[in-house]
Each structure stands twice: as structure tokens, then as C-alpha cells.
Design an enzyme around this catalytic site. Structure first.
Site, mmCIF file in Angstrom:
data_model
loop_
_atom_site.group_PDB
_atom_site.id
_atom_site.type_symbol
_atom_site.label_atom_id
_atom_site.label_comp_id
_atom_site.label_asym_id
_atom_site.label_seq_id
_atom_site.Cartn_x
_atom_site.Cartn_y
_atom_site.Cartn_z
ATOM 1 N N HIS A 297 0.821 -1.217 0.000
ATOM 2 C CA HIS A 297 0.000 0.000 0.000
ATOM 3 C C HIS A 297 0.856 1.269 0.000
ATOM 4 O O HIS A 297 0.323 2.363 -0.224
ATOM 5 C CB HIS A 297 -0.914 0.034 1.219
ATOM 6 N N ASP A 333 -2.754 -10.636 -2.308
ATOM 7 C CA ASP A 333 -3.326 -10.094 -1.077
ATOM 8 C C ASP A 333 -4.789 -9.718 -1.342
ATOM 9 O O ASP A 333 -5.143 -9.279 -2.437
ATOM 10 C CB ASP A 333 -2.539 -8.857 -0.642
ATOM 11 N N HIS A 335 -6.421 -7.267 -0.424
ATOM 12 C CA HIS A 335 -6.564 -5.838 -0.695
ATOM 13 C C HIS A 335 -5.712 -5.454 -1.911
ATOM 14 O O HIS A 335 -4.624 -5.997 -2.108
ATOM 15 C CB HIS A 335 -6.126 -5.005 0.514
ATOM 16 N N ASP A 424 -4.302 -12.744 3.719
ATOM 17 C CA ASP A 424 -5.567 -12.329 4.321
ATOM 18 C C ASP A 424 -6.774 -12.755 3.490
ATOM 19 O O ASP A 424 -7.913 -12.473 3.870
ATOM 20 C CB ASP A 424 -5.599 -10.817 4.561
#
Length: 572
Positions: A297, A333, A335, A424
Site C-alpha cells: 500500500h 493479497d 486488498h 488475508d
């Protein structure tokens, strides 16, 4: 906009400690016969001379009085607003309300595995069924989820017989100093990105005899500022370095730092850079970066989403310095890696493919739609596979790999492969809400190992259920070691939502990757056949629900039958 950390100071003690950070400071307590003497805070100046910051004399005061005074000193503004009685004279008799507060206090405990809160009377976590005294940090996923004790002697002896220290072809980067990065502020709920994540994975690898054992360790070094400048702006780097002067700071409400975080971030980035160079040079076959804080991120100018420096971007550029012309980054991931996409969205030498929950932009961080394909002549070098819902499992991920990821990657023909391996999306994760198993992660790793001559680096990103993250990471490392995998990659059946997403992505990416056109045509015809068959089934169900059975015609219900048929005839 550049993210700048904001310092958080909670008491006078914190302020004194913060003021004393840059010098040779000491706090002197003198206690004589239960009486507290002078309390002095000393600080050394630039020339080494000691000088007083402050001196508080409490000579002649009892120890109890000092504790009361210290209690007043530690009151925060929130405490004063919520409990104004704390400012009144301590001689008041508080016996009438203290037992009441003790009676109303609700005891609770936080699950070691998933951090979810539970009432004190419960022995098992309501969310993940982990025992209150779980031994996962000592034994990894080998630890029994039902109790702290785990009889693992037979398991350990079996796996240790299979692995020896010879033949170290897979490298693992790890350094205990990365465990010092943690949230200082005690909040109502533990932060999901916590040091226990690395401890659980390390325990699993140790119990499996993989590391230390069959994998080769890589010594950690801190990344240099010159290397970071290839990825991040000067302002971003300085903002992260500035956190070393603060006890507690935040870039965003969920992205914390303490005085050790900048060092941990530099170590993580340095390990990724060195692993990439070692793998591309051929000194090791592949590698796994067991690191934190995560990085996908972190963009050019900002830290966000628990991330400080973008480790995958640093590794990609390090591989190119070592000689790789084209680098593939696959981000699974849950996200979207908005930071990695921002860094490489104008770069045709780096292909970024991300599989993530998107849900029309309503899932964090809101970016990563299928229409985001790259800019400034690099269109097609950014491939987003945005899931429209949660609960996505092995079949959907493997199906997307078979029809989008692998075909595009083969046409791109990378010299080096990087996996941003957030776990995740694994089953049981408190943030991801998906259903990928360790076998699914191992299968995806195996499919990617066919690219770039097997030169591949796996970098840990997210993942917040300790049992899921440790079992998944161990399965991926076993795949890197070349262990025999069950044939999970053949005959998968995707969900309807997955098929829609895959067709949407193929329709867009066919404009940039001509090799996808046959896949798109085949899947589109299958999808149209499926929809047609589904419509016929629905029509039959409706007819069965509406048309009365024929035997009504001769039974007691013949009047209703004739009435219904006549009405149907009139309507038709």
C-alpha cells in the site's frame, strides 16, 4: 499529498521520556525507609555534560502520597472529562462507589490467533475456535487449537527425518529486529498487524524442520536512502525516518510507528533487495521474505494500510539492477496493492497483476477496478482482477490463474517473478472474508514457478489469522522447495461471480494481450450456454410451481383445474 507522522504523548512520563530520547539520560529514584527522596531527571548535553531537565522534590512524603500524586500526574484529558472526581481531595471516602465499579467491570480476553474479543467465561474464541491459552506462538499451526499442551514429539521427529541441512536451494530472509515494530498505544482492540504474525510463521517452519533446516538464511541489512529514492520521494523517506525520534506516531489512523519502525522497514526492504539479487544471480533457486511491516500500500509519497516502504517495488528494481529486463509482480493479497500500481503504472518493464476484493470500490482501499490498466504508454501492464464479493475460494483463484494470470505472464515472458503474498484471503482471516486454503496457495505458487526459469521471490504482505497465515506460508515454502503437490490445479469449477469477473477482465485485456482472445471466445460461449440453460431451468421451475397436476382433472379438484385452465386460455 505526503503522509507525515503525528506524535502521540499520553502522560507527563511519556513527555519526560520523549525529551530524554536524544541524550544520555537517567532517572534517579532515592527511597529511604519507605520514604521517597529526590526524583531527578538528568540529561547529557551535546558535550556530554549532565544537566537537569527538571527536579521534583518529594522529601517527607509517604510512598502512598507519592503514588496519589503520580496518579494525578498521569491523568489525561479524557480521564479528567470522564472522571472529574479524580481531581477532588484524595481524603474523601470512596468506599461507596469503588465496589460498584469493581462489580460492573466486564472481564474480557483477546484471541491470540485472530485478535477477536471474548468474554472471560469463554474458553474458546467465538470467531476462530482457538483456545484461550493457545500454544500457536510456540508451535505454529502444529499447535493444537483446543489447548495449550501439544504432544508434537512424533510429528517433529517425522518431519525432521525428512529434512537435512544439505541442499539449501531456497533462501529465507528474517531478522528479529522487525519484531520491535509494534503499536505503543493500548487501544480497545489489539492491532491486527502485530509481531506475533512472524512468530507464528517462524514457529511453524521450525516445527516442520524447514527453517532453520533445509532453507538457507540471508543476513539482513538496512536499505540505503539511495536505493529507496528509486521508489519513494525524499519527503516520504524523511517522514518515515522522523518516527525514530517519537515514542508513538501515526501516518493514518491504522498505520502506526514507534521508534523502531523505521529500522524495521529498512531491514525489510534491504532483505527483499538482497534476496532478489541472490535469486537472479543463481546463488539460490528462489526465496521467501519473512518480513514486516508490509509494503504494497506504500506509494511514492504516502504510507498507509499498515505499510511504510514498498518492499515488492524495491525488490523489482533490485532484480533489474542485477540484470533482469522484465519483472512480473503477482499480488494475491485480498486488498489491492495501490502503492505498487502507482509506482509502476507508467513502466512497461514491470507487469503488475493483482487479485483482490473490490466490490465496486467499497472494499479497502477502493482502487483496483478492471479498467485500471496503466497509463502513459504502459497500458496493459497493469492487470486487476477485482472480485465482486467475499467468500472467494481456491477454485475461483486457480480459475483466474489459468485463464488470465498465466496466459498474460507467458506472453510477457518475465526474467524474474515476485509474489506479494498477503494471506488475508485465507480461510478464517478476520479482515479478508475469503476462503483460500494452504493447498490453494501452494498450487498458485507451483503454477508461477514455471515462469522465469523458476527465479521467484515470495514477499509476505498481509494476513491476520495466525493459524491461517502460518499454515499458508509453510505450504508456499514447501512448494518453493519442490515438494510433491496434490493435483489441485485441474478440473476446477468457478462460481458464477468469478466467471463474470474473469470475462470482464478478459474483454478489457484482450486489447493489449492478443493471446487472450481464444480464451475469451471460449469462455464467453460457455457462459452464454450456461445462462441459456439456467433460463430453461428457471422456466421449468416456474411451470412446476404454477401448473396444477393432471390428476386434478379427474379428482375432487377438477373444478379448480378447469377454472385455472380456462383462465389461462383466456389470458393466452
Amino acid at each position: 499529498m505526503i503522509s507525515k507522522p503525528v506524535e502521540v504523548v499520553h502522560s507527563v512520563d511519556d513527555m519526560v521520556e520523549r525529551l530524554c530520547l536524544n541524550g544520555t539520560d537517567k532517572i534517579v529514584h532515592k527511597e529511604l525507609n519507605g520514604r521517597l527522596g529526590n526524583v531527578e531527571v538528568m540529561r547529557a548535553d551535546a558535550n556530554g555534560r549532565e544537566g537537569n531537565i527538571s527536579a521534583v522534590s518529594m522529601e517527607g512524603s509517604s510512598h502512598d502520597e507519592y503514588k496519589k500524586a503520580n496518579h494525578r500526574r498521569e491523568l489525561t484529558l479524557e480521564d479528567i472529562c470522564n472522571n472529574p472526581n479524580d481531581l477532588e481531595d484524595d481524603d474523601d471516602d470512596d468506599s461507596d462507589w469503588e465496589p460498584l465499579l469493581e462489580h460492573l467491570a466486564i472481564r474480557k480476553w483477546f484471541c491470540t490467533n485472530c485478535t477477536m474479543v471474548n468474554l472471560d467465561g469463554m474458553l474458546f474464541c467465538e470467531a476462530c475456535k482457538e483456545h484461550k491459552e493457545s500454544g500457536i506462538l510456540e508451535h505454529g499451526f502444529f499447535g493444537s487449537p483446543t489447548s495449550q499442551a501439544a504432544a508434537l514429539t512424533q510429528v517433529e521427529s517425522d518431519v525432521l527425518k525428512r529434512y537435512t541441512a544439505a541442499g539449501c536451494y531456497t533462501a529465507i530472509g528474517f531478522d528479529e529486529r522487525m519484531l520491535l515494530h509494534s503499536e505503543v498505544v493500548m487501544k480497545s482492540h489489539p492491532h491486527p498487524e502485530r509481531p506475533d504474525r512472524l512468530r507464528a510463521i517462524a514457529a511453524s517452519l521450525s516445527k516442520a524442520g524447514i527453517f532453520p533446516g533445509k532453507c538457507r538464511p540471508i543476513a539482513a541489512r538496512e536499505i540505503t536512502k539511495e536505493e529507496l529514492l528509486k521508489v519513494h520521494s525524499v519527503e516520504h523517506i524523511e517522514a518515515v525516518e522522523h518516527t525514530e525520534k517519537m515514542l508513538s506516531s501515526y501516518f493514518t489512523p491504522d498505520t502506526y510507528a514507534n521508534q523502531h519502525s523505521a529500522e524495521a522497514a529498512r531491514l525489510a526492504a534491504g532483505l527483499c533487495a538482497d534476496l532478489a539479487a541472490e535469486i537472479y544471480s543463481g546463488r539460490v533457486k528462489n526465496g521467501f521474505a519473512l518480513i514486516r511491516p508490509p509494503g504494497h500500500h506504500a506509494g511514492v509519497h504516502q504510507s498507509m494500510g499498515f505499510c511504510l516502504h514498498n518492499n515488492a517495488a524495491v525488490a523489482a528494481l533490485a532484480a533489474q539492477v542485477a540484470g533482469a529486463k522484465k519483472v512480473l509482480i503477482v499480488d494475491w493479497d485480498v486488498h489491492h496493492g495501490n502503492g505498487t500500481q502507482e509506482i509502476f503504472e507508467k513502466n512497461k518493464t514491470v507487469l503488475y497483476i493483482s487479485l483482490h476484493r473490490h466490490e465496486g470500490g467499497n472494499f479497502y482501499p477502493g482502487t483496483g477496478s478492471a479498467l485500471e490498466v496503466g497509463t502513459m504508454g504502459a497500458e496493459g501492464y497493469c492487470v486487476n482482477i477485482p472480485w465482486s464479493r467475499g467468500g472467494v475460494g481456491d477454485n475461483d483463484y486457480i480459475f483466474a490463474f489459468q485463464h488470465i494470470v498465466i496466459p498474460i505472464a507467458q506472453e510477457f515472458a518475465p526474467d524474474f517473478t515476485i509474489i506479494s503474498a498477503g494471506f488475508d484471503a485465507a480461510r478464517g482471516d478476520p479482515l479478508g472474508g475469503c476462503d483460500v486454503t494452504p493447498a490453494g496457495y501452494a498450487c498458485m505458487t507451483h503454477m508461477l514457478s514455471s515462469l522465469a526459469g523458476g527465479r521467484m521471490l515470495v514477499i509476505l504482505e498481509g494476513g491476520y489469522n495466525l493459524r491461517s497465515i502460518s499454515s499458508s506460508a509453510t505450504a508456499v515454502i514447501k512448494a518453493l522447495l519442490g515438494e510433491n503437490l496434490e493435483n489441485q490445479c485441474i478440473g476446477v469449477s468457478p462460481s458464477a461471480a468469478c466467471m463474470q469477473t474473469v470475462l470482464e477482465v478478459l474483454k478489457i485485456q484482450t486489447n493489449f494481450w492478443p493471446g487472450l482472445s481464444s480464451n475469451f471466445s471460449q469462455l464467453q460461449s460457455c457462459w452464454e450456454s450456461y445462462l441459456l440453460g439456467n433460463k430453461r431451468k428457471m422456466k421449468k421451475k416456474k411451470l412446476r410451481a404454477v401448473v396444477p397436476p393432471v390428476w386434478w382433472k379427474w379428482g375432487k379438484k377438477r373444478f379448480l383445474y378447469n377454472l385455472y385452465c380456462r383462465r389461462s386460455f383466456v389470458k393466452s
